[in-house]
Design a protein around this motif. Structure first.
Motif, mmCIF file in Angstrom:
data_model
loop_
_atom_site.group_PDB
_atom_site.id
_atom_site.type_symbol
_atom_site.label_atom_id
_atom_site.label_comp_id
_atom_site.label_asym_id
_atom_site.label_seq_id
_atom_site.Cartn_x
_atom_site.Cartn_y
_atom_site.Cartn_z
ATOM 1 N N ALA A 1 -9.192 9.151 12.340
ATOM 2 C CA ALA A 1 -8.351 9.870 11.357
ATOM 3 C C ALA A 1 -8.523 9.640 10.140
ATOM 4 N N GLY A 2 -8.911 10.681 9.407
ATOM 5 C CA GLY A 2 -9.110 10.421 7.905
ATOM 6 C C GLY A 2 -10.341 9.794 7.399
ATOM 7 N N ASN B 1 -15.578 3.506 4.127
ATOM 8 C CA ASN B 1 -14.794 4.672 4.766
ATOM 9 C C ASN B 1 -13.442 4.663 4.377
ATOM 10 N N VAL B 2 -13.034 3.997 3.835
ATOM 11 C CA VAL B 2 -11.582 3.735 3.321
ATOM 12 C C VAL B 2 -11.381 4.620 2.111
ATOM 13 N N PRO C 1 -9.053 3.881 8.163
ATOM 14 C CA PRO C 1 -9.688 4.631 7.109
ATOM 15 C C PRO C 1 -8.903 5.419 6.064
ATOM 16 N N LEU C 2 -7.525 5.652 6.286
ATOM 17 C CA LEU C 2 -6.578 5.997 5.249
ATOM 18 C C LEU C 2 -5.706 4.855 4.849
ATOM 19 N N LEU D 1 -14.341 3.130 -0.348
ATOM 20 C CA LEU D 1 -13.823 1.869 -0.450
ATOM 21 C C LEU D 1 -14.144 1.076 0.841
ATOM 22 N N ARG D 2 -14.459 -0.311 0.750
ATOM 23 C CA ARG D 2 -14.761 -1.032 1.963
ATOM 24 C C ARG D 2 -13.894 -2.133 2.242
#
Length: 817
Positions: A700-701, A728-729, A802-803, A775-776
């Motif tokens: 998700a996200g 992927n954040v 991820p979100l 962001l990582r």
């Protein structure tokens, strides 16, 4: 709930009003429509002027069509179009404004137009007091969008097509296997075309080779070096040559793969595979031929249809398609002043068209040279030399100042065992366009029976031929066109054929109808006759056609559905044909799968419909491809030129990569899955194009990046794209300064420990909401605000999803301190 998104898509969601977050977190219903109309959504849009891309700008739009542009990015992209004083004036006019409306810009002397369908902003006008001096001259049409992905140093692919045949619906022939592919290492390409088929080799072993060659391109000089089995071009009057040797070629038309058709002479072609050949006259299909591989003489088709808009549409058993004119099946590229093209090759001449090329004799030479002497004059020459044959030719194309139209003349002589010659002349004139358009063309071709070239050993017997054609067309209205013409074909020992005709073509949105009359003399043809044809679109890509020719006593009716090169697309052609001594019913179907391509055909025919089952044939071709690039292997449909392999990043599991533009309605080009990465098989070499990708069934996200890469593939090249990354954040929240929402605040984001993170701009929307992408986990990032000055730090947890929701962030401005 949001499942996957590109950075741009996520920005649109994250920067909407608080209701967007409520919906994303299942915290309540959306607002009423009146409130939704006032939300500002942030976009990153291309700024375009005169078709040229300047770069991206930030903007905010509402659902009711209002737009405002972010000041800093807009002024930066407008700078090349402004004088220094104009840039200063514009900047001073909007000091303190974070966003500018179109009305404010128009008052300052700049008119911008936002196109919501293209998602771009066009610069329509810049006041003369602000505009920089522009250079006059030829328009550069190549897109300046930068290339974002480079091909792999090594790549290779192999296409395999199974060919299954059933005769008379009873006897299965031995199946054949077609194999063709290429390998590229840096700038050198090796390609092969062959297979295994006892029907082709006559039962002798079964293995055969159509061609094999090595290629090296100097694209900046439009030059190609090659060695192996070569098909070389020439001037129309004497064609090119088939050699086993080495060659150098220069010109725009050089940089394309070998198609299913090669020209052997002004009236001969060579099919290197079994193929379906459709004869199309003035846009209407009049004949369909199922032809086996080998050489063919076009003179009879030329005598019937010469001088008209006649084309051949060829589809071979591997799915390759080619559309070309057969007058005389060669359309040289017009050259500008000072532009040149040439070919020079030396090697052994092919003596016969068999399972594999058969070369013999002493080495021979084939070459030509063409140059645009001015915009009105083109000169060319060609030379072929062998132990037995010597051929020389010349070509002139001129558009005189005092004579309207274009004049072409070419001639060639051959010596050796016999002396022969060939001549060709043509005149064409086009006056006006649209409803005032008129076209006239006249051409004559003569070839003596003793004229020969290096390809005649394959082309077969030589004949003396004379062909004269004339054609005139005129638009009678926006929907109606008149076409008239005449042709005369003569070959000693055969009855001469000649005809005159007149057609009226009328087009509407619902149908296209052709009606005409024809008078002449030909083999097994009546003196006088009428022609009727109608084409009716049936919706989408399907159409029905029927035509009748009383002079030749032929009638055809068929329904056709064209297919697209996307997963799940299918097409078919169902036809009934009747002539004086023959009748047939045939069906062809095509299906495009994710990992394969299928083509099937069934034909039954006889001397009449009462004997329609006299001869029957069914055929099925199944094709697939295996490719390697960047250390990854993929399986997909047969590859024509270049390709791309796309796979999900390990953090995107269990997501699947989708290649293609229309992902929401499931119209895509390729899909990764159980059999590995997705394989995009239709990249065209030396053409700048976009590769669009997305992710389905992912976390998700999940941030996949831009969702698009721009490529410009070299010949037979391969790309490798990994969708997603460990960056992927996406962090989102609400920023308050001095206790109030930070409305429309700008700044920048950087990292103290993420070396791969590039500083990027930071923006909030009108209620202080923001989103930061890429962001990582486990890294630290700092946001610095410009107006008002301030900063804060974001620490991403090592186990972040991820979100990453930051919630409310409150800071104190430097002024308040």
């Amino acid at each position: 709930m949001i499942r996957y998104c590109s950075r741009i898509t996520l920005a649109l969601v994250a920067l909407q009003s608080p209701y967007a977050y409520a919906a994303m977190q299942d915290q309540g219903p959306p607002p009423p429509p009146a409130a939704a109309a006032q939300r500002w959504t942030q976009l990153q849009l291309p700024l375009v002027r005169n078709g040229q891309l300047s770069g991206d700008i930030f903007a905010e739009v509402t659902s009711d069509g209002r737009i405002r542009f972010e000041r800093a990015s807009l002024l930066e992209r407008l700078a090349p179009y402004l004088t220094p004083s104009g840039a200063e004036t514009l900047s001073a006019s909007f000091t303190g404004s974070a966003f500018l409306t179109p009305e404010e810009l128009e008052a300052a002397g700049i008119i911008l137009r936002y196109n919501p369908s293209l998602l771009e902003v066009a610069v329509e006008r810049i006041d003369a007091n602000l505009a920089a001096v522009q250079t006059l001259g030829p328009v550069i049409t190549e897109s300046r969008v930068p290339v974002t992905q480079q091909p792999e140093d090594f790549s290779a692919y192999l296409n395999v097509v199974g060919d299954f045949r059933l005769e008379d619906f009873e006897t299965f022939e031995d199946p054949g296997v077609l194999v063709f592919g290429a390998a590229r290492f840096k700038g050198v390409v090796v390609e092969f075309d062959g297979g295994y088929d006892k029907a082709i080799t006559g039962g002798q072993g079964g293995f055969y080779r159509r061609s094999a060659r090595a290629v090296y391109d100097e694209i900046d000089k439009l030059r190609r070096w090659s060695a192996g089995d070569l098909q070389l071009s020439g001037i129309p009057v004497m064609s090119g040559a088939l050699l086993g040797g080495v060659a150098v070629e220069k010109g725009r038309r050089v940089f394309s793969g070998i198609g299913p058709v090669a020209q052997l002479g002004s009236q001969q072609i060579l099919l290197d595979r079994d193929a379906t050949v459709e004869v199309i006259i003035d846009g209407q299909q009049v004949q369909t031929l199922q032809l086996a591989a080998g050489p063919y003489d076009l003179s009879q088709l030329t005598s019937q249809y010469g001088g008209r808009n006649a084309q051949l549409f060829v589809t071979d058993v591997t799915g390759r398609r080619q559309l070309a004119s057969f007058d005389p099946f060669f359309d040289p590229v017009d050259l500008g002043s000072g532009e040149e093209e040439y070919s020079a090759g030396i090697g052994f001449v092919a003596k016969a068209f068999e399972a594999s090329p058969k070369y013999g004799g002493l080495p021979a030479f084939s070459g030509y040279y063409r140059r645009g002497m001015s915009n009105r004059l083109l000169l060319g020459g060609a030379l072929q030399l062998s132990e037995d044959i010597q051929v020389a030719g010349a070509e002139v194309v001129v558009s005189p100042r005092n004579i309207p139209g274009r004049i072409e003349f070419s001639g060639a002589i051959s010596t050796g065992d016999d002396f022969g010659y060939s001549l060709r002349g043509a005149y064409s004139l086009q006056v006006g366009r649209g409803t005032q358009g008129r076209q006239l063309s006249v051409s004559a071709d003569y070839r003596s029976d003793r004229f020969q070239t290096l390809t005649d050993a394959i082309a077969g017997d030589r004949f003396e031929t004379l062909n004269v054609t004339a054609n005139y067309s005129q638009s009678l209205s926006e929907r109606t066109t008149l076409v008239t013409g005449a042709n005369w074909f003569h070959r000693p020992g055969f009855n001469s054929t000649h005809s005159v005709y007149a057609d009226v073509i009328h087009r509407t949105q619902r149908f296209r109808i052709t009606a005409g009359v024809e008078y002449g003399k030909g083999l097994n043809e009546n003196r006088f006759g009428v022609r009727l044809g109608i084409t009716v679109p049936l919706g989408g890509r399907t159409r029905a056609e029927a035509n009748y020719n009383s002079r030749r006593e032929t009638a055809r009716a068929f329904v056709t559905r064209s297919y697209e090169d996307r997963v799940g697309s299918f097409g078919y052609d169902l036809g009934v044909r009747r002539s004086r001594n023959d009748a047939s019913i045939d069906a062809i179907a095509n299906y495009v799968g994710n990992r394969f391509y299928a083509r099937g055909s069934v034909t039954t025919g006889g001397s009449g419909f009462g004997d329609i089952d006299e001869r029957q044939q069914a055929r099925l071709q199944l094709g697939s491809s295996i490719a390697i690039a960047g250390g990854d292997v993929a399986i997909g449909r047969p590859i024509n030129d270049s390709f791309v392999i796309a796979k999900p990043h390990e953090t995107a599991e269990p997501g699947q990569v989708v290649l293609g533009r229309s992902i929401q309605d499931k119209r895509f080009d390729a899909l990764s899955g159980t059999l590995g990465p997705a394989l995009g098989s239709r990249l065209q070499s030396y053409t700048r194009q976009n590769v669009t990708y997305d992710l389905i069934n992912g976390p998700a996200g999940y941030d996949i990046g831009s969702g698009i890469d721009t490529v410009e593939p070299p010949y037979r090249s391969g790309y490798n794209i990994t969708v997603g990354s460990d960056a992927n954040v996406t962090a989102y929240g609400v920023l308050s300064i001095d206790g109030t929402p930070a409305s429309l605040v700008a700044g920048s984001i950087s990292s103290t420990d993420d070396e791969d993170f590039a500083s990027q701009p930071f923006f909030t929307n009108s209620v202080g909401r923001f989103a930061i992408m890429g962001l990582r986990p486990g890294k630290t990032y700092q946001v610095r605000l410009t107006e008002p000055a301030g900063s804060y730090v974001i620490e991403v947890p090592a186990d972040s999803q991820p979100l990453y929701q930051l919630g409310d962030i409150a800071i104190t401005s430097a002024a308040a301190k």
